[in-house]
Write a protein that holds these residues in place. Sequence first.
Motif, PDB file in Angstrom:
ATOM      1  N   GLY A 273      33.398-123.359  31.239  1.00 13.55           N
ATOM      2  CA  GLY A 273      33.836-123.074  29.880  1.00 13.55           C
ATOM      3  C   GLY A 273      32.814-122.231  29.142  1.00 13.55           C
ATOM      4  N   GLY A 274      31.519-122.563  29.326  1.00 11.60           N
ATOM      5  CA  GLY A 274      30.456-121.759  28.737  1.00 11.60           C
ATOM      6  C   GLY A 274      30.425-120.350  29.302  1.00 11.60           C
ATOM      7  N   PHE A 275      30.659-120.228  30.589  1.00 12.47           N
ATOM      8  CA  PHE A 275      30.727-118.936  31.271  1.00 12.47           C
ATOM      9  C   PHE A 275      31.804-118.057  30.633  1.00 12.47           C
ATOM     10  CE2 PHE A 275      32.686-116.682  35.036  1.00 12.47           C
ATOM     11  CZ  PHE A 275      31.659-115.783  35.285  1.00 12.47           C
ATOM     12  N   LYS A 276      32.969-118.641  30.370  1.00  9.08           N
ATOM     13  CA  LYS A 276      34.046-117.876  29.743  1.00  9.08           C
ATOM     14  C   LYS A 276      33.735-117.551  28.287  1.00  9.08           C
ATOM     15  CE  LYS A 276      37.031-116.814  31.731  1.00  9.08           C
ATOM     16  NZ  LYS A 276      37.166-115.660  32.666  1.00  9.08           N
ATOM     17  N   ALA A 277      33.075-118.472  27.591  1.00  4.02           N
ATOM     18  CA  ALA A 277      32.722-118.236  26.190  1.00  4.02           C
ATOM     19  C   ALA A 277      31.795-117.031  26.067  1.00  4.02           C
ATOM     20  CB  ALA A 277      32.066-119.474  25.593  1.00  4.02           C
ATOM     21  N   LEU A 278      30.827-116.936  26.948  1.00  2.00           N
ATOM     22  CA  LEU A 278      29.904-115.802  26.924  1.00  2.00           C
ATOM     23  C   LEU A 278      30.651-114.488  27.134  1.00  2.00           C
ATOM     24  CD1 LEU A 278      27.030-117.504  28.888  1.00  2.00           C
ATOM     25  CD2 LEU A 278      26.709-116.374  26.682  1.00  2.00           C
ATOM     26  N   GLN A 279      31.570-114.490  28.064  1.00  4.16           N
ATOM     27  CA  GLN A 279      32.340-113.266  28.321  1.00  4.16           C
ATOM     28  C   GLN A 279      33.255-112.936  27.140  1.00  4.16           C
ATOM     29  OE1 GLN A 279      33.736-112.705  32.587  1.00  4.16           O
ATOM     30  NE2 GLN A 279      33.214-114.878  32.619  1.00  4.16           N
ATOM     31  N   GLN A 280      33.858-113.954  26.569  1.00 13.55           N
ATOM     32  CA  GLN A 280      34.761-113.718  25.438  1.00 13.55           C
ATOM     33  C   GLN A 280      34.027-113.174  24.214  1.00 13.55           C
ATOM     34  OE1 GLN A 280      36.964-117.309  24.662  1.00 13.55           O
ATOM     35  NE2 GLN A 280      37.964-117.297  26.659  1.00 13.55           N
ATOM     36  N   THR A 281      32.744-113.445  24.132  1.00  9.64           N
ATOM     37  CA  THR A 281      31.958-112.943  23.000  1.00  9.64           C
ATOM     38  C   THR A 281      31.191-111.671  23.363  1.00  9.64           C
ATOM     39  OG1 THR A 281      30.196-114.523  23.602  1.00  9.64           O
ATOM     40  CG2 THR A 281      31.749-115.187  21.887  1.00  9.64           C
ATOM     41  N   GLY A 282      31.584-111.035  24.466  1.00  6.28           N
ATOM     42  CA  GLY A 282      31.070-109.708  24.774  1.00  6.28           C
ATOM     43  C   GLY A 282      30.053-109.594  25.882  1.00  6.28           C
ATOM     44  N   ARG A 283      29.687-110.705  26.495  1.00  8.59           N
ATOM     45  CA  ARG A 283      28.689-110.648  27.568  1.00  8.59           C
ATOM     46  C   ARG A 283      29.327-110.141  28.867  1.00  8.59           C
ATOM     47  NH1 ARG A 283      23.914-113.796  27.120  1.00  8.59           N
ATOM     48  NH2 ARG A 283      24.660-113.994  24.963  1.00  8.59           N
ATOM     49  N   LYS A 284      28.725-109.139  29.495  1.00 10.41           N
ATOM     50  CA  LYS A 284      29.220-108.652  30.777  1.00 10.41           C
ATOM     51  C   LYS A 284      28.981-109.700  31.860  1.00 10.41           C
ATOM     52  CE  LYS A 284      28.615-103.700  29.869  1.00 10.41           C
ATOM     53  NZ  LYS A 284      27.964-102.444  30.322  1.00 10.41           N
ATOM     54  N   ALA A 285      29.914-109.825  32.787  1.00 12.91           N
ATOM     55  CA  ALA A 285      29.860-110.879  33.795  1.00 12.91           C
ATOM     56  C   ALA A 285      28.646-110.769  34.704  1.00 12.91           C
ATOM     57  CB  ALA A 285      31.131-110.869  34.641  1.00 12.91           C
ATOM     58  N   THR A 286      28.037-109.586  34.760  1.00 15.96           N
ATOM     59  CA  THR A 286      26.867-109.393  35.613  1.00 15.96           C
ATOM     60  C   THR A 286      25.584-109.224  34.806  1.00 15.96           C
ATOM     61  OG1 THR A 286      27.353-107.010  35.691  1.00 15.96           O
ATOM     62  CG2 THR A 286      28.227-108.379  37.479  1.00 15.96           C
TER      63      THR A 286
END
Length: 344
Positions: A252-265
């Motif tokens: 869930g935290g992983f998805k939150a970071l991406q949803q707020t603009g963090r690139k997956a890599t």
Amino acid sequence: MTRSPYSSSASRRQFLALSASVAATTALAAAGCSAPGDGASAAEAAGASAGEKALTKIGLDYPFTQLPLYATLVKLSTAAAKKRDVSLLTTSDASSADTQATNLTTWVTRKVPAIVSFPMVFEATEAIAKRALDAGLIWVTYGGSLEHQSADIQFSFLKGGTLLGEAAAKWANEELGGKGKIAFLTDSTIQLGRERTKGMIDAFTKHAPGVDVVAREQAIDPDTGLSKSRAVLAKHPDLNLILGVTDAAAYGGFKALQQTGRKATDAKTFVGGQDGAAPSLLAIKQGTFYRASAALAPQDIANAVVDVPLAVAAGKANPGVQVPITLVGRGDTARIDDLLKQNA
């Protein structure tokens, strides 16, 4: 009523597309779940003692059907039981402590000869476990210990948290120069959660004391992990690390970071969890910033569900088990593939 340990009171949710988790697993549908099955005869119940009629039925009571482990555990445990000429019964607790208590009481009344239960509220389950033992039944506690039990199945709780905390601290020191911000997704409700939480926080803060701990939030499922992480990110958009007591929460935290603009890599971000859930393992394998999981092998757990009550019935000394846990990260492709195969 006391809150469930591995289901938030508001949560009966699936794990995004491939939900992660409590415990090494996949987001399969909760197929194979049934209401408490017909009980065994008195002779079968007496089979809990060595030399009596062989154990032919085991009841698996795993109430947290929203976690990825559930469907995999039922599937693998059913197969393991069949190999031992044992039938496996399951409950449908729907993540409700009251429903769990009713279903377990029904099993005790029907004299299901062996019960393996993951209590949602350990204190409230003591009386039911005692009644089971008084009736000559086998009681195996899953995910912790009760005063009244025949044996237990545990998962090296403290070790799993420690492995994850140490790995994250090593990464923070190497990649962030020992600075940055971290949020912990924790659980304080049961032994498993408390020990995992202690292990990961103590190990991380010991080995990376220069990283600021900006949040410690209760979260064990993906939706709560997502919402709590988004709230933390609103205050700390430069958050570097999220560690979870389960892979479900961490994902869930992983998805939150991406949803707020963090690139997956992103090279300056680290997410890690515990259990070895399939979505988390896939994210690690794909080279994302989900970098580590303290992983359990679901086949090991399924074997324990069957082997421990059989060992009790056979009168073996020290029949309980500690299911082994290992840290997997980038580069552990063979191990990840093996775990994913077990989840398939």
